[in-house]
Scaffold this motif. Structure first.
Motif, PDB file in Angstrom:
ATOM      1  N   CYS A  53       0.481  -1.144  -0.131  1.00  0.00           N
ATOM      2  CA  CYS A  53      -0.381   0.512  -0.165  1.00  0.00           C
ATOM      3  C   CYS A  53       0.676   1.257  -0.121  1.00  0.00           C
ATOM      4  N   LEU A  54       1.902   1.528   0.564  1.00  0.00           N
ATOM      5  CA  LEU A  54       2.890   2.282   0.722  1.00  0.00           C
ATOM      6  C   LEU A  54       4.286   1.828   0.710  1.00  0.00           C
ATOM      7  N   ASP A  55       4.759   3.190   0.366  1.00  0.00           N
ATOM      8  CA  ASP A  55       6.583   2.793   0.092  1.00  0.00           C
ATOM      9  C   ASP A  55       8.065   3.557   1.676  1.00  0.00           C
ATOM     10  N   ASP A  56       7.365   3.109   2.498  1.00  0.00           N
ATOM     11  CA  ASP A  56       7.448   4.270   3.124  1.00  0.00           C
ATOM     12  C   ASP A  56       8.167   3.149   4.462  1.00  0.00           C
ATOM     13  N   ALA A  57       9.393   3.504   5.528  1.00  0.00           N
ATOM     14  CA  ALA A  57      10.407   2.667   5.923  1.00  0.00           C
ATOM     15  C   ALA A  57      10.237   1.755   6.933  1.00  0.00           C
ATOM     16  N   TRP A  58       8.889   1.620   7.357  1.00  0.00           N
ATOM     17  CA  TRP A  58       8.506   0.440   7.866  1.00  0.00           C
ATOM     18  C   TRP A  58       8.299  -0.311   6.651  1.00  0.00           C
ATOM     19  N   ARG A  59       8.047  -0.488   5.228  1.00  0.00           N
ATOM     20  CA  ARG A  59       7.988  -1.082   4.730  1.00  0.00           C
ATOM     21  C   ARG A  59       8.931  -1.460   3.493  1.00  0.00           C
ATOM     22  N   GLN A  60      10.021  -0.238   3.717  1.00  0.00           N
ATOM     23  CA  GLN A  60      11.273  -1.589   2.586  1.00  0.00           C
ATOM     24  C   GLN A  60      12.085  -1.506   3.836  1.00  0.00           C
ATOM     25  N   ALA A  84      -0.928  -9.268   4.076  1.00  0.00           N
ATOM     26  CA  ALA A  84       0.267  -9.416   5.980  1.00  0.00           C
ATOM     27  C   ALA A  84       0.135  -7.805   6.094  1.00  0.00           C
ATOM     28  N   ASP A  85       0.026  -7.341   7.578  1.00  0.00           N
ATOM     29  CA  ASP A  85       0.745  -6.366   8.566  1.00  0.00           C
ATOM     30  C   ASP A  85      -1.107  -5.988   8.434  1.00  0.00           C
ATOM     31  N   ARG A  86      -1.706  -4.982   7.114  1.00  0.00           N
ATOM     32  CA  ARG A  86      -2.635  -4.844   7.571  1.00  0.00           C
ATOM     33  C   ARG A  86      -4.155  -6.011   7.191  1.00  0.00           C
ATOM     34  N   ARG A  87      -5.486  -6.132   7.571  1.00  0.00           N
ATOM     35  CA  ARG A  87      -6.458  -6.665   7.848  1.00  0.00           C
ATOM     36  C   ARG A  87      -6.910  -5.759   6.379  1.00  0.00           C
ATOM     37  N   THR A 125      -7.183  -1.189   8.737  1.00  0.00           N
ATOM     38  CA  THR A 125      -7.565  -1.952  10.327  1.00  0.00           C
ATOM     39  C   THR A 125      -6.094  -1.395  11.025  1.00  0.00           C
ATOM     40  N   PRO A 126      -4.563  -1.258  11.283  1.00  0.00           N
ATOM     41  CA  PRO A 126      -4.440  -0.832  12.316  1.00  0.00           C
ATOM     42  C   PRO A 126      -4.483   0.630  13.205  1.00  0.00           C
ATOM     43  N   ALA A 127      -4.905   0.811  12.024  1.00  0.00           N
ATOM     44  CA  ALA A 127      -5.776   2.604  12.783  1.00  0.00           C
ATOM     45  C   ALA A 127      -6.452   2.335  13.969  1.00  0.00           C
ATOM     46  N   LEU A 168      -8.170  -0.388  15.369  1.00  0.00           N
ATOM     47  CA  LEU A 168      -7.576  -1.828  16.678  1.00  0.00           C
ATOM     48  C   LEU A 168      -6.662  -0.836  17.271  1.00  0.00           C
ATOM     49  N   ARG A 169      -5.788   0.030  16.973  1.00  0.00           N
ATOM     50  CA  ARG A 169      -4.805   0.760  17.704  1.00  0.00           C
ATOM     51  C   ARG A 169      -5.897   1.868  18.303  1.00  0.00           C
ATOM     52  N   HIS A 170      -6.060   2.128  17.905  1.00  0.00           N
ATOM     53  CA  HIS A 170      -7.778   3.484  18.295  1.00  0.00           C
ATOM     54  C   HIS A 170      -8.408   2.739  19.532  1.00  0.00           C
ATOM     55  N   GLU A 206      -2.364   9.755   8.901  1.00  0.00           N
ATOM     56  CA  GLU A 206      -2.861   9.255   7.095  1.00  0.00           C
ATOM     57  C   GLU A 206      -1.575   8.200   7.598  1.00  0.00           C
ATOM     58  N   TRP A 207      -0.586   8.021   8.280  1.00  0.00           N
ATOM     59  CA  TRP A 207       0.738   7.741   8.196  1.00  0.00           C
ATOM     60  C   TRP A 207       1.767   8.187   8.243  1.00  0.00           C
ATOM     61  N   TYR A 208       1.412  10.112   7.287  1.00  0.00           N
ATOM     62  CA  TYR A 208       2.233  10.581   7.133  1.00  0.00           C
ATOM     63  C   TYR A 208       3.932  11.704   7.928  1.00  0.00           C
ATOM     64  N   GLN A 230       0.370   6.861  15.776  1.00  0.00           N
ATOM     65  CA  GLN A 230       0.012   5.713  15.354  1.00  0.00           C
ATOM     66  C   GLN A 230       0.807   4.837  14.659  1.00  0.00           C
ATOM     67  N   ASN A 231       2.550   5.587  14.161  1.00  0.00           N
ATOM     68  CA  ASN A 231       3.484   5.114  13.819  1.00  0.00           C
ATOM     69  C   ASN A 231       4.411   6.293  14.053  1.00  0.00           C
ATOM     70  N   ASP A 232       5.938   5.438  13.847  1.00  0.00           N
ATOM     71  CA  ASP A 232       6.583   6.129  14.501  1.00  0.00           C
ATOM     72  C   ASP A 232       6.917   7.935  13.172  1.00  0.00           C
ATOM     73  N   VAL A 234       4.568   4.059  17.526  1.00  0.00           N
ATOM     74  CA  VAL A 234       4.906   3.115  17.068  1.00  0.00           C
ATOM     75  C   VAL A 234       5.515   2.374  15.878  1.00  0.00           C
ATOM     76  N   ASP A 235       5.954   1.339  15.725  1.00  0.00           N
ATOM     77  CA  ASP A 235       6.707   0.602  14.616  1.00  0.00           C
ATOM     78  C   ASP A 235       8.077   0.043  15.629  1.00  0.00           C
ATOM     79  N   GLY A 236       8.793   0.970  15.708  1.00  0.00           N
ATOM     80  CA  GLY A 236      10.612   0.854  16.505  1.00  0.00           C
ATOM     81  C   GLY A 236      10.759   0.334  15.188  1.00  0.00           C
ATOM     82  N   THR A 261       7.201  -1.474  19.299  1.00  0.00           N
ATOM     83  CA  THR A 261       7.783  -2.312  18.418  1.00  0.00           C
ATOM     84  C   THR A 261       6.497  -2.925  17.388  1.00  0.00           C
ATOM     85  N   TYR A 262       6.635  -2.710  16.474  1.00  0.00           N
ATOM     86  CA  TYR A 262       5.401  -3.277  15.342  1.00  0.00           C
ATOM     87  C   TYR A 262       6.209  -3.961  14.404  1.00  0.00           C
ATOM     88  N   SER A 263       6.454  -5.099  14.409  1.00  0.00           N
ATOM     89  CA  SER A 263       7.400  -6.354  13.222  1.00  0.00           C
ATOM     90  C   SER A 263       6.411  -6.767  12.451  1.00  0.00           C
TER      91      SER A 263
HETATM   92  C1  FRU Z   1       3.165   1.533   7.162  1.00  0.00           C
HETATM   93  C2  FRU Z   1       2.831   1.731   8.053  1.00  0.00           C
HETATM   94  C3  FRU Z   1       3.326   1.453   9.401  1.00  0.00           C
HETATM   95  C4  FRU Z   1       2.189   1.493  10.269  1.00  0.00           C
HETATM   96  C5  FRU Z   1       1.373   0.023   9.415  1.00  0.00           C
HETATM   97  C6  FRU Z   1       0.497  -0.278   9.974  1.00  0.00           C
HETATM   98  O1  FRU Z   1       3.350   1.661   6.350  1.00  0.00           O
HETATM   99  O2  FRU Z   1       1.759   2.701   7.811  1.00  0.00           O
HETATM  100  O3  FRU Z   1       4.306   2.545   9.647  1.00  0.00           O
HETATM  101  O4  FRU Z   1       2.667   0.426  12.106  1.00  0.00           O
HETATM  102  O5  FRU Z   1       1.621   0.641   8.065  1.00  0.00           O
HETATM  103  O6  FRU Z   1      -0.365  -0.639   8.669  1.00  0.00           O
END
Ligand code: FRU
Length: 491
Positions: free
Chosen positions: A32-39, A111-114, A162-164, A166-168, A191-193, A217-219, A245-247, A265-267
């Motif tokens: 869905c995205l291309d941020d540090a966590w996804r990389q 994976a990750d989001r439902r 779903t993370p947004a 469920l975390r809430h 919105e995660w940015y 909701q994220n780092d 969140v994320d670590g 942490t959010y593996s």
């Molecule tokens: C990365 C991210 C994480 C977050 C997760 C939730 O794209 O935004 O920072 O924990 O997605 O799906």
């Protein structure tokens, strides 16, 4: 012969082709995205793939767009990928495309989001509700220290993910369950940015001067929020505790540096996702729903993690070096193998040519023998047979002639009747065997007998000439001289 060449070429093709294991499973990855966590997640997948050369992945990124993600999933369906890995942008909006893939018989790992509904094969992701609980615990600890209800700003992720939610939910329900004085919570949408978080938090802080804590909701959004606090006229830099969140390493560094207070942490476990894909594709048992554990990282843990991380980076670097070296060795080996195969191929072709040449040579020799030597041999055989006949003929003729030297009737006709040959045949055969005509031959035999008689008896020249049927002693003497080179009297 042609068979030999074809088989050697086939053998060579096998030798060169069988070596490298080609991927047999194509996996589509929809991020869905291309941020540090996804990389980080992508890198984990790539690393795990090194252990599974039978699988290859093709990755598409939706950059936060549900429409784009659905289109990308549809294109994977069209390409008939063997398996689909999806990290859905928003659960409801991406559901139709995921369902289409699943119904098309493509196994789907979420994976990750439902995603909404249950038409997927496996899920692997973090415990978002638990993350929310950790947020609540942290807020309660701050509130306990403040000894009064605190004002909390929540920086939320994309609402349909779903993370947004469920975390809430985890945070709110835990706070409610705790009872007692409830923190005052307000939400803004990041919105995660990081940039979005900076903007929305900055705007909020301009109008609210009493924020006691921020839960992002994220780092990335936590760091964006900390920047907003730093730049706000109403707050001192670092005066508002922030939780992320994320670590991811960026977040851990921010905790260690005091930029934010803590993170959960959010593996991502891209390795586990790939391992599950392998199990599904290989028909091995797999876990359908895997929820990954989470824990809090405070400044002490963050510092420890950074040290550990540095050590791991060193190890990774060493491993990378090893890998590079072994890759190089493999490459060299591969090159040597290609060279060896090429040499073998050349040798094989040379051998084929030699065999081909020998085969041809043998055939030409056979043909030559058949065409030239055999007829010659046959001729020789014939000649040998002929000469046998000639010898027999010569002997018989000599015997007849010698027995009738004193017979005045010994002439060509006589010889013909004695040898059962015509007059012409007598001429031809006597000529062939003795090289002279029949009369010359008879004369030669008479002269030789004459010489013998003159030498061994007391007979006179006249008597010998008469005895051997010469017409006159003078004619005898002439013939004798012609043959022996001297007169009979001169003996
Ligand atoms: C990365 C991210 C994480 C977050 C997760 C939730 O794209 O935004 O920072 O924990 O997605 O799906």
């Amino acid at each position: 012969m042609r068979n030999i060449i074809i088989s050697s070429l086939v053998l060579l093709l096998c030798l060169t082709g069988c070596s490298s294991r080609q991927p047999q499973y194509r996996i589509g990855v929809s991020q869905c995205l291309d941020d540090a966590w996804r990389q980080k997640m992508n890198a984990e997948m790539e690393r795990e793939l090194l252990l599974h050369p039978e699988m290859s992945i093709s990755r598409r990124i939706a950059y936060g767009s549900n429409e784009l993600q659905c289109a990308q999933i549809d294109s994977f369906i069209k390409e008939r990928v063997h398996l689909l890995i999806v990290s859905p942008n928003e659960a409801e909006d991406v559901k139709p495309a995921v369902t289409r893939a699943y119904r098309a018989g493509i196994p789907v790992i979420v994976a990750d989001r439902r995603v909404s509904g249950d038409e997927w094969t496996a899920f692997i992701g973090g415990d978002n509700y638990r993350v929310g609980q950790l947020m609540a615990d942290w807020l309660l600890s701050i509130q306990a220290a403040e000894r009064q209800a605190i004002h909390v700003l929540e920086v939320a992720g994309l609402p349909g993910s779903t993370p947004a939610t469920l975390r809430h939910q985890g945070m709110m329900e835990t706070l409610a369950r705790n009872g007692g004085v409830q923190p005052h919570i307000e939400s803004v949408m990041g919105e995660w940015y990081r940039e979005n978080a900076y903007d929305v938090v900055s705007a909020y802080l301009r109008t609210h001067k009493d924020v006691d804590a921020i839960v992002a909701q994220n780092d990335l959004m936590a760091i964006g929020a900390s920047e907003a606090v730093r730049d706000s006229k109403n707050y001192r830099a670092g005066s508002v505790p922030i939780m992320g969140v994320d670590g991811i390493i960026l977040g851990v560094q921010a905790v260690a540096d005091g930029v934010i207070e803590c993170t959960a942490t959010y593996s991502s476990r891209g390795d586990m996702v790939i391992e599950t894909a392998y199990r599904i594709l290989s028909g091995l048992p797999f876990v359908r729903d895997t929820v990954l554990q989470t824990t809090m990282i405070d400044v002490v843990a963050a510092k420890a993690m950074l040290i550990k991380n540095e050590e791991m980076q060193h190890e990774l670097e060493t491993m990378r070096l090893f890998q590079m070296r072994s890759d190089q060795r493999w490459k060299n080996l591969h090159i040597s193998r290609i060279v060896l195969i090429a040499v073998l191929a050349v040798l094989l072709l040379l051998l084929c040519q030699v065999i081909w040449y020998l085969y041809h040579k043998q055939r030409t020799i056979q043909q030559e023998i058949r065409k030239e030597i055999l007829p010659q041999l046959e001729g020789m055989q014939e000649a040998i047979q002929l000469s046998h006949r000639d010898v027999a003929f010569a002997e018989r003729m000599k015997q007849i002639v010698d027995e009738h030297l004193t017979d005045p009737n010994l002439n060509v006709e006589y010889l013909g009747s004695a040898l059962s040959l015509s007059r012409t045949q007598v001429f031809r055969r006597v000529k062939a065997v003795t090289g002279k005509g029949p009369l010359d031959y008879i004369r030669e035999r008479r002269l030789l007998r004459a010489e013998e008689l003159l030498r061994t008896t007391d007979m006179t020249i006249q008597q010998v000439a008469l005895e051997l049927c010469f017409s006159s002693p003078g004619y005898f003497s002439k013939c004798y001289k012609d043959y022996f080179g001297h007169l009979p009297s001169a003996r």
